[in-house]
Design a protein around this motif. Structure first.
Motif, PDB file in Angstrom:
ATOM      1  N   ALA A 198       0.837  -1.199   0.000  1.00  0.00           N
ATOM      2  CA  ALA A 198       0.000   0.000   0.000  1.00  0.00           C
ATOM      3  C   ALA A 198       0.871   1.248   0.000  1.00  0.00           C
ATOM      4  CB  ALA A 198      -0.925  -0.003   1.202  1.00  0.00           C
ATOM      5  N   VAL A 199       0.534   2.179  -0.846  1.00  0.00           N
ATOM      6  CA  VAL A 199       1.255   3.459  -0.918  1.00  0.00           C
ATOM      7  C   VAL A 199       0.628   4.409   0.106  1.00  0.00           C
ATOM      8  CG1 VAL A 199       1.861   5.418  -2.365  1.00  0.00           C
ATOM      9  CG2 VAL A 199       1.765   3.107  -3.352  1.00  0.00           C
ATOM     10  N   PRO A 200       1.393   4.859   1.079  1.00  0.00           N
ATOM     11  CA  PRO A 200       0.795   5.748   2.094  1.00  0.00           C
ATOM     12  C   PRO A 200       0.395   7.084   1.491  1.00  0.00           C
ATOM     13  CG  PRO A 200       3.179   5.625   2.358  1.00  0.00           C
ATOM     14  CD  PRO A 200       2.815   4.604   1.320  1.00  0.00           C
ATOM     15  N   GLY A 201      -0.758   7.578   1.901  1.00  0.00           N
ATOM     16  CA  GLY A 201      -1.234   8.852   1.408  1.00  0.00           C
ATOM     17  C   GLY A 201      -0.664  10.004   2.217  1.00  0.00           C
ATOM     18  N   GLY A 202      -0.170  11.010   1.535  1.00  0.00           N
ATOM     19  CA  GLY A 202       0.429  12.138   2.213  1.00  0.00           C
ATOM     20  C   GLY A 202      -0.543  13.250   2.521  1.00  0.00           C
ATOM     21  N   PHE A 203      -1.763  13.214   1.961  1.00  0.00           N
ATOM     22  CA  PHE A 203      -2.728  14.284   2.196  1.00  0.00           C
ATOM     23  C   PHE A 203      -4.099  13.772   1.766  1.00  0.00           C
ATOM     24  CE2 PHE A 203      -0.965  14.626  -1.989  1.00  0.00           C
ATOM     25  CZ  PHE A 203      -2.039  14.895  -2.822  1.00  0.00           C
ATOM     26  N   ALA A 204      -5.114  14.476   2.172  1.00  0.00           N
ATOM     27  CA  ALA A 204      -6.477  14.097   1.804  1.00  0.00           C
ATOM     28  C   ALA A 204      -6.767  14.538   0.370  1.00  0.00           C
ATOM     29  CB  ALA A 204      -7.481  14.731   2.760  1.00  0.00           C
ATOM     30  N   SER A 205      -7.414  13.671  -0.392  1.00  0.00           N
ATOM     31  CA  SER A 205      -7.718  13.993  -1.790  1.00  0.00           C
ATOM     32  C   SER A 205      -8.779  15.068  -1.857  1.00  0.00           C
ATOM     33  CB  SER A 205      -8.202  12.745  -2.531  1.00  0.00           C
ATOM     34  OG  SER A 205      -8.643  13.081  -3.828  1.00  0.00           O
ATOM     35  N   PRO A 206      -8.514  16.154  -2.583  1.00  0.00           N
ATOM     36  CA  PRO A 206      -9.537  17.203  -2.727  1.00  0.00           C
ATOM     37  C   PRO A 206     -10.709  16.777  -3.607  1.00  0.00           C
ATOM     38  CG  PRO A 206      -7.636  17.702  -4.101  1.00  0.00           C
ATOM     39  CD  PRO A 206      -7.266  16.485  -3.294  1.00  0.00           C
ATOM     40  N   ILE A 207     -10.517  15.717  -4.376  1.00  0.00           N
ATOM     41  CA  ILE A 207     -11.584  15.191  -5.240  1.00  0.00           C
ATOM     42  C   ILE A 207     -12.161  13.946  -4.577  1.00  0.00           C
ATOM     43  CG2 ILE A 207     -12.170  14.247  -7.504  1.00  0.00           C
ATOM     44  CD1 ILE A 207      -9.871  15.831  -8.681  1.00  0.00           C
ATOM     45  N   LYS A 208     -13.442  13.971  -4.256  1.00  0.00           N
ATOM     46  CA  LYS A 208     -14.122  12.825  -3.664  1.00  0.00           C
ATOM     47  C   LYS A 208     -14.872  12.057  -4.760  1.00  0.00           C
ATOM     48  CE  LYS A 208     -12.803  14.588   0.265  1.00  0.00           C
ATOM     49  NZ  LYS A 208     -11.619  14.066   0.964  1.00  0.00           N
ATOM     50  N   GLU A 217     -26.210  -1.363  -6.655  1.00  0.00           N
ATOM     51  CA  GLU A 217     -26.641  -2.758  -6.736  1.00  0.00           C
ATOM     52  C   GLU A 217     -26.270  -3.372  -8.091  1.00  0.00           C
ATOM     53  OE1 GLU A 217     -27.926  -4.730  -4.448  1.00  0.00           O
ATOM     54  OE2 GLU A 217     -27.760  -3.137  -2.951  1.00  0.00           O
ATOM     55  N   LYS A 218     -26.511  -2.603  -9.133  1.00  0.00           N
ATOM     56  CA  LYS A 218     -26.227  -3.118 -10.482  1.00  0.00           C
ATOM     57  C   LYS A 218     -25.718  -1.968 -11.327  1.00  0.00           C
ATOM     58  CE  LYS A 218     -28.155  -5.747 -14.331  1.00  0.00           C
ATOM     59  NZ  LYS A 218     -29.369  -6.358 -14.917  1.00  0.00           N
ATOM     60  N   GLY A 219     -24.449  -1.921 -11.512  1.00  0.00           N
ATOM     61  CA  GLY A 219     -23.839  -0.855 -12.295  1.00  0.00           C
ATOM     62  C   GLY A 219     -22.412  -0.644 -11.878  1.00  0.00           C
ATOM     63  N   CYS A 220     -22.217  -0.106 -10.654  1.00  0.00           N
ATOM     64  CA  CYS A 220     -20.866   0.156 -10.154  1.00  0.00           C
ATOM     65  C   CYS A 220     -20.836  -0.138  -8.658  1.00  0.00           C
ATOM     66  CB  CYS A 220     -20.472   1.601 -10.440  1.00  0.00           C
ATOM     67  SG  CYS A 220     -18.808   2.023  -9.852  1.00  0.00           S
ATOM     68  N   PRO A 221     -20.517  -1.358  -8.264  1.00  0.00           N
ATOM     69  CA  PRO A 221     -20.460  -1.674  -6.830  1.00  0.00           C
ATOM     70  C   PRO A 221     -19.329  -0.964  -6.109  1.00  0.00           C
ATOM     71  CG  PRO A 221     -20.638  -3.670  -8.169  1.00  0.00           C
ATOM     72  CD  PRO A 221     -20.326  -2.551  -9.100  1.00  0.00           C
ATOM     73  N   LEU A 222     -18.223  -0.646  -6.812  1.00  0.00           N
ATOM     74  CA  LEU A 222     -17.058  -0.067  -6.147  1.00  0.00           C
ATOM     75  C   LEU A 222     -16.371   0.916  -7.075  1.00  0.00           C
ATOM     76  CD1 LEU A 222     -14.934   0.053  -3.862  1.00  0.00           C
ATOM     77  CD2 LEU A 222     -13.816  -1.924  -4.930  1.00  0.00           C
ATOM     78  N   PHE A 223     -16.077   2.119  -6.533  1.00  0.00           N
ATOM     79  CA  PHE A 223     -15.333   3.130  -7.275  1.00  0.00           C
ATOM     80  C   PHE A 223     -14.302   3.730  -6.328  1.00  0.00           C
ATOM     81  CE2 PHE A 223     -14.460   7.340  -9.002  1.00  0.00           C
ATOM     82  CZ  PHE A 223     -14.346   7.085 -10.361  1.00  0.00           C
ATOM     83  N   ALA A 224     -13.028   3.710  -6.727  1.00  0.00           N
ATOM     84  CA  ALA A 224     -11.959   4.206  -5.857  1.00  0.00           C
ATOM     85  C   ALA A 224     -10.983   5.027  -6.678  1.00  0.00           C
ATOM     86  CB  ALA A 224     -11.242   3.038  -5.178  1.00  0.00           C
ATOM     87  N   GLY A 225     -10.227   5.878  -6.002  1.00  0.00           N
ATOM     88  CA  GLY A 225      -9.237   6.678  -6.696  1.00  0.00           C
ATOM     89  C   GLY A 225      -8.399   7.488  -5.713  1.00  0.00           C
ATOM     90  N   ARG A 226      -7.438   8.181  -6.239  1.00  0.00           N
ATOM     91  CA  ARG A 226      -6.598   9.057  -5.407  1.00  0.00           C
ATOM     92  C   ARG A 226      -5.955  10.109  -6.293  1.00  0.00           C
ATOM     93  NH1 ARG A 226      -2.498   4.682  -3.302  1.00  0.00           N
ATOM     94  NH2 ARG A 226      -2.517   6.072  -1.488  1.00  0.00           N
ATOM     95  N   LEU A 227      -5.627  11.230  -5.684  1.00  0.00           N
ATOM     96  CA  LEU A 227      -4.961  12.312  -6.400  1.00  0.00           C
ATOM     97  C   LEU A 227      -3.450  12.137  -6.278  1.00  0.00           C
ATOM     98  CD1 LEU A 227      -5.646  15.120  -7.826  1.00  0.00           C
ATOM     99  CD2 LEU A 227      -4.861  16.110  -5.674  1.00  0.00           C
TER     100      LEU A 227
END
Length: 802
Positions: A198-208, A217-227
């Motif tokens: 895991a790459v440690p995060g240095g700050f909170a992402s301004p984009i949520k 339920e049917k389409g996108c069960p999981l969406f993740a990302g980081r700046l």
């Protein structure tokens, strides 16, 4: 799916050759379509050294070189500006094929000087576009193979590319690691561990990120990302560019190349947004309909209602799981990027992609099913590569939703596996195979890995074990018989009858047709069909709206097509079902033959004549005889409307019609577009009685050693009397003694009426009487003759001719 050997070896520790790997892949179900091996076209080239170079006596731009080769010193004329003494070069000898110029070398004479070979440039060997001079190698020994030098010093130049065809049920093989896993399970190497930190995060992402509740339920069960901020988006390193180029992709920039690399390496499609161009948070929502999106393929798409998109405050930024948008795409000026990794529902992705007609690597993988559990690990690996190649600092991971549950387990029955596969595979080997493929075994329960959405039952476990064990090892063995001795017949009597009829008619010179069971309403009506009961609910075309009431429409249509192409003389037949209604009992099997044109080709002896009713009758009788129909039958004229009323008849046993023969009605021929004459026959196979004694052997030949007696009879009858009436009556006089009745003369016309009266004709019959037990006396013969006369006169209303 394309990959190179060196790329495969990043995941698989193996010493197997390209050919061994290709054979194993095809055997595992990953069929190899192509192998592009650059070393194959360079096998004949060797290293040489220029000992001396001087200007050509007759050309300013040519140099005469003395070159040391593994065959001794050679003279080579060269026009390259860098041809000089002391350099190590790549030599093509006479007889070698040079791919870059598509020439096979020979000994040539250039301006009066013989040249025994050629010193090659990179373009001439298809290594690059460089052709300003010949290749100068910094190392190498004279006589060393050039491919060996490349393998040691420039391995990427001879890295084989393998292209495999992936079936829709194997999405895990859309990544190089999935292919390596299969090869490791087969025993062609060891799968290298995949280290994920895991790459440690240095700050909170301004984009949520946020997923619409209706799509979780049917389409996108999981969406993740980081700046990731402070990146430098320049060209990607040479090793990454070379891998993408080897599989036919064009390097674009480091950020884009990284996402393409993970798509092919680990089957993990990703997307990067230019964070400076994103306004607000990223939201996964269904499109309202009517929005437009300018995609990365430089096309603008009009979205339909319900299609899943990624939006920000500006509007639509990406077509979820299929293609990103041009406005938020990364460029060389990009400094901050938002790296996203998500799991998308395969059905939703497939429906959107087909509706918009967009084909992309991401869609290809998501609609087949990527590993949902690898969504977050893939994001961590991609983040680390971005940091390594582009620099910058990563934020904390932001996400919405959760990894969908994919855990499922099925029972492994080793004995059942052996029974189904047909090979002795030890239980320990079966368990080792599944574990090597990523399955988790707990007792006799095998839990499928998250990257195998195609494993949905116990049968799939059997398939995996068999696939790795290799079905090429199967040995053919005859199946054990249930009972000893000669096996029972497989075909039913009806099937045997169909087979016999088909072979008999074909032997008569007919060509078999196989036509559709569906015909148009107009043609069906011509042959007594076209009713609502036989109409197709959902016809495939307007010409196939009804079930056929007879085989003749299809044969006549085939005849019309052949006549339109210049084939006038035809003999066609078909054996198949016809339909009088829509219920199961309304289907019967018939055999129909059609003759059109002449009975023989043109010849000097005048044997060519138009086909007639007797041709059809003879062929029908031959087919009936082959399937065991009684030899004695009646002929009547209770005909259907599509037969010529005066030139056709039914072969029947009382009311049971066995076959119909004769000319087709001229009206029907006109409607079907067939130029006559045309005659046909139809045999109702199910109406022909089966023999009362069912035995595979033929009955004993009934033959008599007593002398037969033949008697001739002539009867005066009305001109409208049918000859068959007299013949059948004669047969019935004494069925035990009368063996055959034949007509040998008919006296008709004006002279006959002058002698026998108006409206009269004479029929002459020859009757063969065959005694069985004893020689007949004159009295017994006279008694049989009297019966014949009595029977015929009563049946025909005629009298014995005097």
């Amino acid at each position: 799916m394309k990959f190179t050997l060196s790329w495969l070896k990043d995941h698989l520790d193996t010493t197997a050759s390209v050919d061994e790997i290709a054979d194993a892949l095809t055997d595992l179900g990953l069929e190899v379509e192509e192998i592009a091996n650059p070393a194959g076209k360079l096998e004949s080239f060797t290293l040489a050294k220029v000992l001396h170079a001087e200007k050509h006596p007759d050309a300013d731009k040519l140099r005469v070189c003395k070159v040391l080769t593994n065959e001794g010193e050679k003279t080579i004329v060269c026009g390259a500006p860098n041809a000089r003494e002391g350099i190590t070069v790549v030599l093509a000898k006479p007889g070698d094929y040079v791919p870059g110029i598509d020439v096979t070398l020979g000994v040539g004479k250039i301006r009066g000087v013989e040249s025994h070979g050629m010193m090659c440039s990179e373009r001439e060997l298809e290594l690059s576009d460089e052709h300003n001079g010949i290749i100068e190698l910094p190392s190498g020994e004279v006589g060393e193979r050039f491919v060996d030098w490349l393998a040691e010093n420039r391995p990427e130049a001879v890295d084989p590319m393998i292209y495999i065809k992936i079936t829709p049920n194997r999405p895990d093989a859309l990544g190089v690691r999935g292919i390596a896993r299969d090869l490791a399970a087969r025993g062609l190497g060891v799968l290298k561990p995949l280290e994920i930190e895991a790459v440690p995060g240095g700050f909170a992402s301004p984009i949520k990120v946020q997923i619409d509740p209706a799509l979780k339920e049917k389409g996108c069960p999981l969406f993740a990302g980081r700046l990731i901020r402070g990146v430098t988006n320049g060209p990607s390193p040479a090793w990454l560019q070379q891998r993408l180029i080897a599989i036919g992709l064009r390097p674009i920039s480091a950020l884009v190349d990284i996402t393409n690399f993970f798509t092919y390496d680990l089957n993990r499609p990703l997307h990067v947004f230019d964070a400076a161009k994103v306004k607000g948070d990223l939201r996964i929502v269904p499109a309202k309909g009517g929005e437009e999106m300018q995609a990365l393929d430089e096309k603008t798409y009009l979205l339909r209602e319900g299609q899943m998109v990624i939006c920000d405050d500006n509007g639509v930024e990406s077509l979820a799981g299929i293609m990103g948008g041009e406005p938020s795409g990364c460029t060389e000026e990009t400094v901050d990027v938002f790296l996203e990794s998500a799991y998308w529902d395969p059905i939703t992705i497939a429906a959107t992609g087909r509706a918009l007609r967009i084909n992309s690597d991401a869609r290809y993988r998501f609609e087949r099913g990527v590993d949902p559990a690898f969504t977050l690990p893939g994001l961590e690996l991609a983040t680390q590569m971005v940091l390594d190649l582009c620099g910058g600092e990563a934020s904390e991971v932001v996400m919405d939703g959760a990894v969908p549950a994919t855990t499922r387990a099925y029972r492994l029955d080793p004995a059942r596996v052996i029974s189904l596969v047909g090979m002795e595979i030890p239980e320990a080997e079966q368990r080792r195979t599944l574990e090597a493929l990523g399955f988790t075994l707990n007792g006799d329960m095998a839990t499928a890995p998250s990257w195998r959405p195609d494993v949905l039952g116990e049968a799939d476990l059997v398939e995996e074990v068999a696939r790795i064990a290799s079905l090429t090892k199967l040995q053919g063995k005859p199946m054990a018989r249930e009972t000893a001795g000669v096996p029972e017949p497989i075909l039913t009597p009806g099937q045997v009858r169909e087979k016999t009829t088909r072979r008999t008619i074909a032997a008569l010179g007919y060509n078999e047709c196989v036509t559709y069971s569906f015909i148009d309403a107009k043609s069906a009506a011509l042959f007594g069909g076209g009713a609502e009961a036989t109409r197709i609910e959902n016809p495939i075309s307007s010409q196939m709206t009804h079930m056929r009431p007879d085989l003749l429409p299809g044969l006549l249509q085939a005849a019309a097509r052949n006549q339109a192409r210049g084939f006038a003389d035809l003999a066609l037949f078909e054996v198949g079902p016809v339909f009088s209604g829509g219920e199961p009992g309304d289907q019967v099997t018939v055999a129909t033959g059609l003759l059109v044109g002449a009975s023989a080709p043109r010849d000097p002896w005048g044997s060519r004549r138009p086909v007639d009713v007797y041709d059809a009758k003879a062929d029908a009788e031959a087919a009936l005889a082959a399937i065991g129909a009684p030899a004695r039958a009646q002929v009547n004229r209770k005909l259907d409307a599509w037969w010529h009323p005066g030139r056709a008849g039914n072969i029947a046993l009382g009311p049971n019609v066995l076959a119909t023969f004769g000319e087709l009605h001229p009206k029907v021929l006109r409607e079907m577009g067939v130029k006559g004459p045309a005659v046909a026959f139809t045999i109702r196979l199910e109406n022909v009685p089966f023999p009362k004694v069912k035995t595979p052997t033929r009955p004993a030949l009934a033959i008599s050693d007593l002398q037969a007696v033949e008697r001739d009879f002539a009867f005066v009858v009305d001109t409208g009397t049918e000859v068959i009436t007299a013949v059948n009556a004669a047969y019935g006089a004494d069925k035990a003694l009368i063996e055959a009745v034949s007509v040998f003369d008919q006296f008709t016309g004006a002279k006959a009426e002058e002698q026998m009266g108006a409206g009269k004709k004479s029929i002459a019959l020859s009757v063969r009487i065959q005694p069985r037990d004893k020689t007949l006396t004159d009295a017994e013969i006279e008694a049989v003759s009297a019966k014949i006369i009595d029977k015929v006169t009563k049946a025909t209303g005629g009298a014995l001719r005097k």
